[in-house]
Design a protein around this motif. Structure first.
Motif, PDB file in Angstrom:
ATOM      1  N   TYR A  83      63.639  30.480  85.866  1.00  0.00           N
ATOM      2  CA  TYR A  83      64.971  30.613  86.476  1.00  0.00           C
ATOM      3  C   TYR A  83      66.045  30.147  85.485  1.00  0.00           C
ATOM      4  CZ  TYR A  83      68.867  30.029  89.718  1.00  0.00           C
ATOM      5  OH  TYR A  83      70.088  30.103  90.334  1.00  0.00           O
ATOM      6  N   THR A  84      65.788  28.997  84.835  1.00  0.00           N
ATOM      7  CA  THR A  84      66.767  28.460  83.884  1.00  0.00           C
ATOM      8  C   THR A  84      66.868  29.344  82.650  1.00  0.00           C
ATOM      9  OG1 THR A  84      66.141  26.248  84.664  1.00  0.00           O
ATOM     10  CG2 THR A  84      67.515  26.364  82.699  1.00  0.00           C
ATOM     11  N   LYS A  85      65.750  29.894  82.209  1.00  0.00           N
ATOM     12  CA  LYS A  85      65.776  30.823  81.069  1.00  0.00           C
ATOM     13  C   LYS A  85      66.621  32.056  81.398  1.00  0.00           C
ATOM     14  CE  LYS A  85      61.831  31.868  79.171  1.00  0.00           C
ATOM     15  NZ  LYS A  85      60.375  32.183  79.136  1.00  0.00           N
ATOM     16  N   ARG A  86      66.490  32.569  82.616  1.00  0.00           N
ATOM     17  CA  ARG A  86      67.308  33.733  83.003  1.00  0.00           C
ATOM     18  C   ARG A  86      68.792  33.365  83.068  1.00  0.00           C
ATOM     19  NH1 ARG A  86      62.713  34.717  86.244  1.00  0.00           N
ATOM     20  NH2 ARG A  86      63.638  33.747  88.089  1.00  0.00           N
ATOM     21  N   PHE A  87      69.089  32.127  83.499  1.00  0.00           N
ATOM     22  CA  PHE A  87      70.473  31.650  83.527  1.00  0.00           C
ATOM     23  C   PHE A  87      71.067  31.641  82.119  1.00  0.00           C
ATOM     24  CE2 PHE A  87      73.278  27.963  82.857  1.00  0.00           C
ATOM     25  CZ  PHE A  87      74.328  28.286  83.706  1.00  0.00           C
ATOM     26  N   PHE A  88      70.316  31.094  81.162  1.00  0.00           N
ATOM     27  CA  PHE A  88      70.786  31.057  79.781  1.00  0.00           C
ATOM     28  C   PHE A  88      70.871  32.463  79.174  1.00  0.00           C
ATOM     29  CE2 PHE A  88      69.170  26.496  79.560  1.00  0.00           C
ATOM     30  CZ  PHE A  88      70.439  25.953  79.537  1.00  0.00           C
ATOM     31  N   ALA A  89      69.949  33.331  79.566  1.00  0.00           N
ATOM     32  CA  ALA A  89      69.989  34.712  79.068  1.00  0.00           C
ATOM     33  C   ALA A  89      71.273  35.407  79.508  1.00  0.00           C
ATOM     34  CB  ALA A  89      68.764  35.485  79.543  1.00  0.00           C
ATOM     35  N   ARG A  90      71.682  35.171  80.764  1.00  0.00           N
ATOM     36  CA  ARG A  90      72.937  35.758  81.252  1.00  0.00           C
ATOM     37  C   ARG A  90      74.126  35.199  80.470  1.00  0.00           C
ATOM     38  NH1 ARG A  90      70.258  35.034  86.276  1.00  0.00           N
ATOM     39  NH2 ARG A  90      71.416  33.106  86.687  1.00  0.00           N
ATOM     40  N   GLN A  91      74.092  33.916  80.160  1.00  0.00           N
ATOM     41  CA  GLN A  91      75.146  33.328  79.333  1.00  0.00           C
ATOM     42  C   GLN A  91      75.177  33.980  77.949  1.00  0.00           C
ATOM     43  OE1 GLN A  91      74.675  29.039  79.106  1.00  0.00           O
ATOM     44  NE2 GLN A  91      76.140  28.740  80.760  1.00  0.00           N
ATOM     45  N   ASN A  92      74.005  34.194  77.385  1.00  0.00           N
ATOM     46  CA  ASN A  92      73.932  34.811  76.058  1.00  0.00           C
ATOM     47  C   ASN A  92      74.487  36.229  76.067  1.00  0.00           C
ATOM     48  OD1 ASN A  92      72.770  32.532  74.974  1.00  0.00           O
ATOM     49  ND2 ASN A  92      70.677  33.315  75.010  1.00  0.00           N
ATOM     50  N   ILE A  93      74.174  36.987  77.121  1.00  0.00           N
ATOM     51  CA  ILE A  93      74.684  38.357  77.233  1.00  0.00           C
ATOM     52  C   ILE A  93      76.211  38.344  77.253  1.00  0.00           C
ATOM     53  CG2 ILE A  93      74.855  40.357  78.766  1.00  0.00           C
ATOM     54  CD1 ILE A  93      71.947  39.769  79.625  1.00  0.00           C
ATOM     55  N   ALA A  94      76.770  37.410  78.042  1.00  0.00           N
ATOM     56  CA  ALA A  94      78.233  37.323  78.143  1.00  0.00           C
ATOM     57  C   ALA A  94      78.869  36.969  76.806  1.00  0.00           C
ATOM     58  CB  ALA A  94      78.614  36.275  79.191  1.00  0.00           C
ATOM     59  N   GLY A  96      77.448  37.774  73.857  1.00  0.00           N
ATOM     60  CA  GLY A  96      76.957  38.688  72.838  1.00  0.00           C
ATOM     61  C   GLY A  96      75.917  38.070  71.926  1.00  0.00           C
ATOM     62  N   ALA A  97      75.129  37.143  72.472  1.00  0.00           N
ATOM     63  CA  ALA A  97      74.117  36.445  71.671  1.00  0.00           C
ATOM     64  C   ALA A  97      72.737  36.659  72.288  1.00  0.00           C
ATOM     65  CB  ALA A  97      74.437  34.951  71.611  1.00  0.00           C
ATOM     66  N   GLY A  98      71.707  36.190  71.581  1.00  0.00           N
ATOM     67  CA  GLY A  98      70.364  36.194  72.147  1.00  0.00           C
ATOM     68  C   GLY A  98      69.607  37.496  72.055  1.00  0.00           C
ATOM     69  N   GLY A  99      70.105  38.461  71.305  1.00  0.00           N
ATOM     70  CA  GLY A  99      69.372  39.710  71.135  1.00  0.00           C
ATOM     71  C   GLY A  99      69.304  40.534  72.411  1.00  0.00           C
ATOM     72  N   GLU A 100      68.280  41.385  72.524  1.00  0.00           N
ATOM     73  CA  GLU A 100      68.143  42.281  73.669  1.00  0.00           C
ATOM     74  C   GLU A 100      67.984  41.483  74.965  1.00  0.00           C
ATOM     75  OE1 GLU A 100      65.219  45.862  75.324  1.00  0.00           O
ATOM     76  OE2 GLU A 100      64.893  44.976  73.348  1.00  0.00           O
ATOM     77  N   GLY A 101      68.888  41.752  75.897  1.00  0.00           N
ATOM     78  CA  GLY A 101      68.835  41.071  77.187  1.00  0.00           C
ATOM     79  C   GLY A 101      69.147  39.590  77.123  1.00  0.00           C
ATOM     80  N   GLY A 102      69.624  39.112  75.961  1.00  0.00           N
ATOM     81  CA  GLY A 102      69.952  37.694  75.807  1.00  0.00           C
ATOM     82  C   GLY A 102      68.751  36.774  75.895  1.00  0.00           C
ATOM     83  N   LYS A 103      67.549  37.336  75.713  1.00  0.00           N
ATOM     84  CA  LYS A 103      66.330  36.574  75.996  1.00  0.00           C
ATOM     85  C   LYS A 103      65.883  35.658  74.867  1.00  0.00           C
ATOM     86  CE  LYS A 103      64.422  39.934  79.271  1.00  0.00           C
ATOM     87  NZ  LYS A 103      63.274  40.839  79.561  1.00  0.00           N
ATOM     88  N   THR A 104      66.438  35.838  73.675  1.00  0.00           N
ATOM     89  CA  THR A 104      66.062  34.959  72.564  1.00  0.00           C
ATOM     90  C   THR A 104      66.908  33.699  72.654  1.00  0.00           C
ATOM     91  OG1 THR A 104      65.515  36.886  71.201  1.00  0.00           O
ATOM     92  CG2 THR A 104      65.769  34.784  70.073  1.00  0.00           C
ATOM     93  N   LEU A 105      66.382  32.701  73.320  1.00  0.00           N
ATOM     94  CA  LEU A 105      67.132  31.477  73.576  1.00  0.00           C
ATOM     95  C   LEU A 105      67.092  30.549  72.367  1.00  0.00           C
ATOM     96  CD1 LEU A 105      66.018  30.627  77.229  1.00  0.00           C
ATOM     97  CD2 LEU A 105      67.772  32.235  76.451  1.00  0.00           C
ATOM     98  N   THR A 106      68.111  29.717  72.260  1.00  0.00           N
ATOM     99  CA  THR A 106      68.161  28.719  71.195  1.00  0.00           C
ATOM    100  C   THR A 106      67.222  27.565  71.533  1.00  0.00           C
ATOM    101  OG1 THR A 106      69.951  27.462  72.217  1.00  0.00           O
ATOM    102  CG2 THR A 106      70.575  29.303  70.777  1.00  0.00           C
ATOM    103  N   GLY A 107      66.974  26.715  70.528  1.00  0.00           N
ATOM    104  CA  GLY A 107      66.131  25.552  70.755  1.00  0.00           C
ATOM    105  C   GLY A 107      66.690  24.631  71.827  1.00  0.00           C
TER     106      GLY A 107
END
Length: 298
Positions: A83-94, A96-107
């Motif tokens: 759930y938290t990973k999906r939250f961060f992925a949505r932030q990344n999409i907004a 323009g970070a994290g690659g496809e779907g914002g799924k590449t999260l930072t450390g």
């Protein structure tokens, strides 16, 4: 089936696998952590004593509690993590970070997701592990509790909810710190494999789930073992001075162990933990990843 339900179900599969593989090692670890100094000369001495005095089934003493409870705990861990990973992925999409779907999260995002998973898990793992440890360390002769439910009812009757949550402060510290490192290590290894081979997550060889889970398990225990030892001491301590209470608080436990037993006490029982870790954590991630793949096709 919603994504959250799938995550919880896959987490349960991982938790059951973890308990079945790791329980015999865990009882040896707990006995060594909570015994008086000099009781056991090492892991084999402890394991041999259990086998000789209590029989082979003793290695699964108290298993019912973790089988149900740890299954629930790992379910919560992975549910909160994803759930938290999906939250961060949505932030990344907004952003323009994290690659496809914002799924590449930072450390830092992965560590934060692991902390969230650990804290969420701690509300359940605290009493579950408390009951398990009480059952693992009681004598077979005139046992205090006749199983998990008997232990729960007697402790609750005498000490209330506070009694069931004994050692909870150090449990939260262990879970937050440990699972932050645990999931950071695993997810970074998965990211590396995906980037190196240009594949999807569900195309990763299952053997790598075992390997990366084992590596994450070592990272976890390298960080939390002394904390875990204090947790075990707190959860086997008496509830009141009249019932043999040794420690007034978590800090008092740390000071007392340091003063009376020295630094080696904080790593007592580490060997069975290190042997158990790759099997139990490899099984956990393998169970989760394989169950997730099956559920994603439904």
């Amino acid at each position: 089936m919603s994504k959250t339900i799938k995550d919880l179900t896959a987490g349960t599969a991982g938790g059951i696998a973890q308990v079945l593989v790791g329980q015999p090692f865990d009882i040896v670890k707990v006995r060594m952590q909570t015994s008086a100094q000099g009781t056991y000369s090492g892991m084999l001495h402890c394991a041999g004593g259990i086998l000789k005095n209590e029989g082979p089934l003793a290695f699964y003493k108290g298993t019912l509690t973790p089988l149900m409870g740890i299954g629930l705990c790992v379910s919560i861990q992975f549910g909160a993590l994803e759930y938290t990973k999906r939250f961060f992925a949505r932030q990344n999409i907004a952003q323009g970070a994290g690659g496809e779907g914002g799924k590449t999260l930072t450390g830092s995002q992965l560590f934060s997701a692991g902390v969230a998973a650990g804290v969420a898990n701690g509300f359940v793992s605290g009493p579950v592990e408390h009951i398990r440890i009480r059952l693992q360390t009681q004598s077979n002769v005139n046992p205090t509790w006749n199983g998990p439910w008997d232990a729960i009812t007697k402790i609750y009757s005498a000490h209330g909810v506070k009694g069931l949550y004994k050692g909870q402060a150090v449990t939260f510290l262990r879970e937050a710190t440990g699972y932050g490192v645990y999931f950071l290590a695993y997810e970074k290894l998965v990211q590396r494999e995906i980037a190196r081979k240009g594949i999807r997550r569900d195309e990763i060889n299952p053997a790598y789930a075992v390997l990366y889970g084992a590596a994450a398990g070592y990272a976890l225990w390298a960080v939390i073992y002394p904390i875990d030892m204090i947790k075990s001491r707190m959860q086997t301590d008496g509830f009141t001075p009249a019932t043999g209470q040794k420690y007034k608080s978590t800090l008092d436990c740390v000071r007392t162990v340091w003063r009376t037993e020295g630094l080696p006490a904080f790593t007592r029982g580490l060997t069975p933990t290190l042997i158990r870790s790759p099997f139990a954590n490899g099984a956990t991630f393998l169970g989760f990843e394989m169950a997730a793949r099956v559920l994603d096709r439904m």
